[in-house]
Design an enzyme around this catalytic site. Structure first.
Site: not given
Length: 443
Positions: A335, A310, A321
């Site tokens: 998740k 999460s 990224d």
């Protein structure tokens, strides 16, 4: 035959209740809907399924009149609500007053229990992660363990909230868990519940100039704690900029999304951190970094594993990224959904999945997880027994150094234990940081 007038009145009552609940949860649209949208919305929300409501009312009446023991209306209706939510996804739930209070406590910093985050895996209850410095962590419970019994009671017919309720309890009371780990036989662990003061951030210097920052879960104050920890590490390093940092997100079950955004922002100067997409307008949000960089751009290695979930995956995904850090470890939990807590009357609430979140490059982590840049699985390293050794500087009458440098005889002092000595993944992260530092400083 059931009493038709009673069924009709109960159906009408349920219709009013459903309409009322919808009005609490929904936000007004940002702009007037087109005729096509309006028609779609009315078909999705405006027409109640009367046949199904009559069936519900009939079942309700049959249980009231024929069940072996009397059941009050409140219990039946609350169980019906729990059933509605339990079949949506593993993370949506109806929160009674105690459950709602426990959720608030867990995100603010303290609760009582054994200290594990529980999830669902193939219909079974699984330990997502043990929380640091808790009875569960001390007992050796691991991420991925399956909980098949609690105090001898099988868990296969229990809801998530039932399991949480059984695990939590008064400080000093005990609970017995029967677990399965991998292909091994089931084993039993008895734990004593304790107050779980979850300090979400801890930090230390691993080596000269190299810092370690551990986040065990994301609470309301975690972002501020990380900022303080970074400043403290620099102070402990003599006020000098660190040579590198290991950010440890292993076995971090997640928590408050805003805290994950704040933590990511400490390491980024610009760009998108995370965005969410859902059905209702207010579920779509975008979070971007501000120009301040509390980490001063130091080399960064981020540790993740199957217990990183999460909010932990939000941070890992954003840093990966933006190529801000190197991710090391094993694939994360996966998740990628957002739960909104929607307060109801009488101190109750719905924890409802309302959106999916996406990394800056548009990756959905849901049911896939984040793959590390460098895979390093946990391992135990057995060190060779140290043998007594001698160096040139130990020999009597040895020559001095040609450049006037000090002698370096063999050290007889016993080395002080360090966290990286018994943690293979952490040791590899530190080696990588040192390698990056060496290559970047070469002329």
């Amino acid at each position: 035959m059931p009493n038709l007038s009673r069924l009709t009145s109960l159906s009408m009552c349920l219709a009013l209740l459903l309409g009322s609940a919808g009005s609490h949860a929904a936000e007004p649209p940002a702009a007037p809907a087109s005729p096509t949208q309006s028609s779609a919305n009315s078909s999705a929300r405006g027409v109640l399924p009367l046949d199904e409501l009559r069936t519900f009312a009939e079942v309700f009446d049959r249980i009231k009149s024929s069940y072996v023991e009397p059941v009050d209306d409140k219990t039946l209706l609350e169980n019906a609500i729990k059933g509605m939510l339990s079949n949506l996804d593993p993370h949506s739930a109806y929160l009674g007053p105690e459950d709602f209070l426990e959720l608030q406590e867990s995100t603010s910093g303290e609760f009582s229990g054994i200290g594990i985050e529980v999830g669902m895996q193939d219909g079974m209850f699984q330990v997502v992660a043990p929380i640091d410095d808790t009875p569960a962590a001390a007992a050796g419970i691991e991420s991925g363990d399956l909980i098949i019994k609690i105090d001898g009671k099988p868990t296969n017919n229990l809801s998530m909230m039932d399991v949480v309720e059984l695990l939590r309890g008064k400080v000093g009371t005990s609970v017995e868990l029967t677990l399965i780990r991998g292909e091994k036989d089931p084993f039993t662990v008895e734990l004593t519940r304790a107050a779980i003061p979850v300090k979400s951030v801890k930090s230390l210097l691993l080596d000269n100039g190299y810092g370690y920052l551990r986040i065990s879960q994301f609470q309301i104050n975690t972002g501020a704690e990380v900022g303080s920890a970074l400043a403290r590490l620099k102070k402990e390093n003599g006020g000098k900029k660190l040579n590198g940092l290991v950010l440890d997100l292993r076995n971090n079950p997640g928590g408050v999304v805003q805290a994950a955004v704040e933590v990511s922002d400490h390491f980024l100067k610009k760009g998108l951190i995370v965005y969410t997409k859902g059905r209702v307008p207010n579920s779509e949000m975008r979070f971007s970094a501000d120009p301040a960089d509390a980490s001063e751009g130091i080399p960064l290695v981020v540790l993740i594993n199957g217990g990183s979930a999460s909010a932990a995956e939000i941070v890992a995904g954003a840093l990966q990224d933006h190529k801000r850090g190197i991710l090391m470890g094993t694939e994360s939990f996966g998740k990628g959904s957002v739960q909104s807590v929607l307060p109801l009357t009488n101190d109750r609430a719905l924890k409802l999945t309302t959106a999916l979140y996406y990394t800056p490059k548009g990756r959905s982590i849901q049911a896939q997880g984040i793959t590390p840049d460098i895979e390093v699985t946990p391992a135990k390293v057995t060190r060779e027994k140290a043998h007594e050794s001698y160096k040139e500087a130990d020999l009597a009458g040895h020559l001095g150094n040609g450049n006037g440098g000090a002698d370096k005889p063999s050290s007889k002092a016993k080395a002080k234990p360090r966290p990286q000595d018994d943690d293979y993944q952490l040791n590899q992260a530190l080696i990588l940081l040192k390698g990056l530092n060496v290559t970047s400083n070469r002329p």
